[in-house]
Design an enzyme around this catalytic site. Structure first.
Site, short mmCIF file in Angstrom:
data_model
loop_
_atom_site.label_atom_id
_atom_site.label_comp_id
_atom_site.label_asym_id
_atom_site.label_seq_id
_atom_site.Cartn_x
_atom_site.Cartn_y
_atom_site.Cartn_z
N TRP A 246 -11.93 3.38 -4.37
CA TRP A 246 -10.56 3.27 -3.87
C TRP A 246 -9.74 4.50 -4.26
O TRP A 246 -8.89 4.95 -3.50
CB TRP A 246 -9.89 2.01 -4.44
CG TRP A 246 -8.45 1.84 -4.07
CD1 TRP A 246 -7.95 1.21 -2.97
CD2 TRP A 246 -7.30 2.33 -4.79
NE1 TRP A 246 -6.56 1.27 -2.97
CE2 TRP A 246 -6.16 1.95 -4.07
CE3 TRP A 246 -7.15 3.05 -5.98
CZ2 TRP A 246 -4.87 2.26 -4.51
CZ3 TRP A 246 -5.87 3.36 -6.41
CH2 TRP A 246 -4.75 2.97 -5.68
N HIS A 247 -10.03 5.04 -5.43
CA HIS A 247 -9.25 6.17 -5.92
C HIS A 247 -9.50 7.46 -5.16
O HIS A 247 -8.64 8.34 -5.14
CB HIS A 247 -9.52 6.40 -7.42
CG HIS A 247 -8.79 5.46 -8.31
ND1 HIS A 247 -9.27 4.20 -8.63
CD2 HIS A 247 -7.58 5.56 -8.94
CE1 HIS A 247 -8.41 3.59 -9.42
NE2 HIS A 247 -7.37 4.39 -9.62
N GLY A 248 -10.64 7.60 -4.54
CA GLY A 248 -10.86 8.84 -3.81
C GLY A 248 -12.26 8.97 -3.24
O GLY A 248 -13.21 8.31 -3.70
#
Length: 481
Positions: free
Chosen positions: A325-327
């Site tokens: 989700w973060h990248g």
């Protein structure tokens, strides 16, 4: 529009005056003002992406109404998956398209097959990961019949686009935030004053702590081959405080700003670097995202129920998904994997819920055991942040190899008087947060007159530090997520 910019310093009081002195007699007009203000706030980054927010708002609004009228299970599932696929489809295309294409090409090249698929020059819409999850929570809760769908489009649009937390959270649940748009708000002086203090502390975290730590963290990470192990460790410490000051600072400003308008957002950080183990850390770090994954992914998978295999599987799923989700980078996936490895023994030994209280409650100082627990958890966290910050896995591994080399026991080569001053400010920052660790934020004080002079001295010191150490406004780290 950045919270730490002149534009926002003008924007906020204008909206505040219109909100409380012009539109306050009509709730619908007041909510409409928030929608317009939020679209202006977001549109100043790139007006083209306003269409994504509007489309997502329309989809989930009408899906919610349709779910309220539909009793057939298959049709309800179809409506739910329509919302999920549309929202995650936008998120996947803008955030992960190039990641999957590049890794697809790389995977086939290992077998001697070459593809010429071109990556697209896709601009990532600011905050898309945050408002996507926020609207999804609404549809899922309506589907589960935990929430009555709204027929008030303006209130729903205001909920989706609410400017204080639009681009970097907290990720609000519709069950908490949406009903607040239905009720007439009354100005609360004490609430507004405390919100202003929280904004001030958030600005201090961002401008004084995060942005100044970033100067050294960026230099050390970008030139890690030339620095000693002690300097690399110092760089990792600087990034650790940079990301905390940056992200929790944004949350403080968002929550404080919301309070100025009569809204209550949920706490997103609870002094996580004072945690006694990794499980406690994840209950205190980015709380809105952790609980989102818990309620909508982890528990539906079975949570911690079932056998050991189920617990292992669910733990790795939740942390790997959180990392992704973060990248769109393998570094984030490895970051999630390492955290899962930290967390799993606590879960299997049933110690993941051991520390749910405030550390050293009713005591000024922690005991030796608590100090060792905090230090160990903090150091493990510092190691994972190296993967989070590095450009790729190879760089992260080389960085860690550099830290754990013989040069770790040398004096860092970048030590200067100004650096020592900034380290001193970080230490003071940690002390203030420690003393206020049982509060909602570090500048929360009771209304009693006791120690009033000292409180005002603290406020002026914070303002002075912001003025002295503030430079050109820097974007918040989590805007890229």
């Amino acid at each position: 529009m950045l919270f730490n910019s002149t534009d926002f310093a003008i924007f906020l009081p204008v909206v505040f005056i219109l909100y409380w002195f012009v539109t306050h007699k009509n709730l619908t007009i007041q909510n409409l003002l928030l929608v317009v203000a939020s679209y202006v706030f977001y549109g100043l980054w790139d007006w083209r992406f306003l269409s994504l927010i509007l489309f997502s708002t329309l989809i989930d609004f009408f899906v919610g109404i349709s779910l309220s009228k539909e009793e057939d299970k298959n049709k309800r599932k179809l409506l739910l998956w329509t919302s999920i696929l549309v929202n995650l489809g936008f998120l996947g295309f803008f955030k992960y398209y190039n990641f999957f294409v590049d890794n697809f090409i790389t995977a086939f090249s290992l077998f001697g097959t070459t593809f010429n698929a071109a990556s697209l020059n896709i601009i990532l819409p600011v905050g898309i990961s945050f408002y996507t999850f926020q609207t999804l929570s609404y549809t899922i809760d309506v589907y589960r019949k935990n929430l009555t769908p709204t027929k008030d489009f303006i209130s729903f649009a205001a909920f989706v686009s609410f400017f204080p937390q639009l681009v970097a959270g907290p990720i609000e649940r519709a069950t908490n935030l949406l009903p607040q748009f239905y009720k007439k708000r009354h100005f609360d002086y004490e609430k507004a004053i405390d919100g202003s203090r929280q904004i001030l502390w958030g600005l201090f975290k961002k401008i004084v702590i995060a942005d100044n730590c970033a100067i050294y963290a960026n230099d050390i990470f970008n030139n890690y081959e030339t620095y000693s192990g002690s300097t690399l460790l110092l760089g990792a410490f600087f990034f650790t405080f940079q990301i905390y000051g940056d992200f929790s600072g944004y949350s403080d400003i968002a929550i404080g700003t919301s309070r100025l308008f009569g809204f209550t957002l949920k706490k997103n950080f609870a002094f996580p670097y004072f945690s006694r183990n990794i499980a406690e850390f994840w209950r205190r770090w980015h709380i809105s995202l952790s609980t989102w994954f818990r309620d909508y992914v982890y528990i539906p998978l079975g949570g911690s129920r079932g056998g050991a295999w189920s617990k292992v599987r669910n733990t790795f799923v939740i942390f790997l998904v959180s990392g992704f989700w973060h990248g769109a980078n393998w570094t984030f996936i490895v970051w999630g994997f390492i955290n899962a490895c930290y967390f799993l023994p606590l879960l299997l030994l049933k110690r993941n819920r051991k520390h749910t209280d405030v550390i050293a409650e009713n005591r000024v100082f922690p005991n030796i055991k608590e100090i060792l627990q905090i230090a160990t958890t903090f150091f493990l966290t510092v190691i994972t942040w190296v993967f989070f910050r590095a450009k790729n896995i190879k760089e992260a591994i080389f960085y860690l190899e550099g830290i754990f080399s013989e040069s770790l026991f040398t004096i860092p080569t970048i030590i200067t008087a100004i650096l020592l001053l900034k380290i001193g400010i970080i230490i003071i920052f940690v002390i203030i947060e420690w003393l206020q660790r049982n509060k909602e934020h570090a500048l929360e004080f009771s209304v009693s007159s006791k120690h009033r002079i000292w409180r005002w001295c603290l406020f002026f010191m914070v303002i002075y530090a912001i003025i002295v150490f503030g430079a050109k406004p820097q974007e918040f780290i989590y805007f890229q997520f």
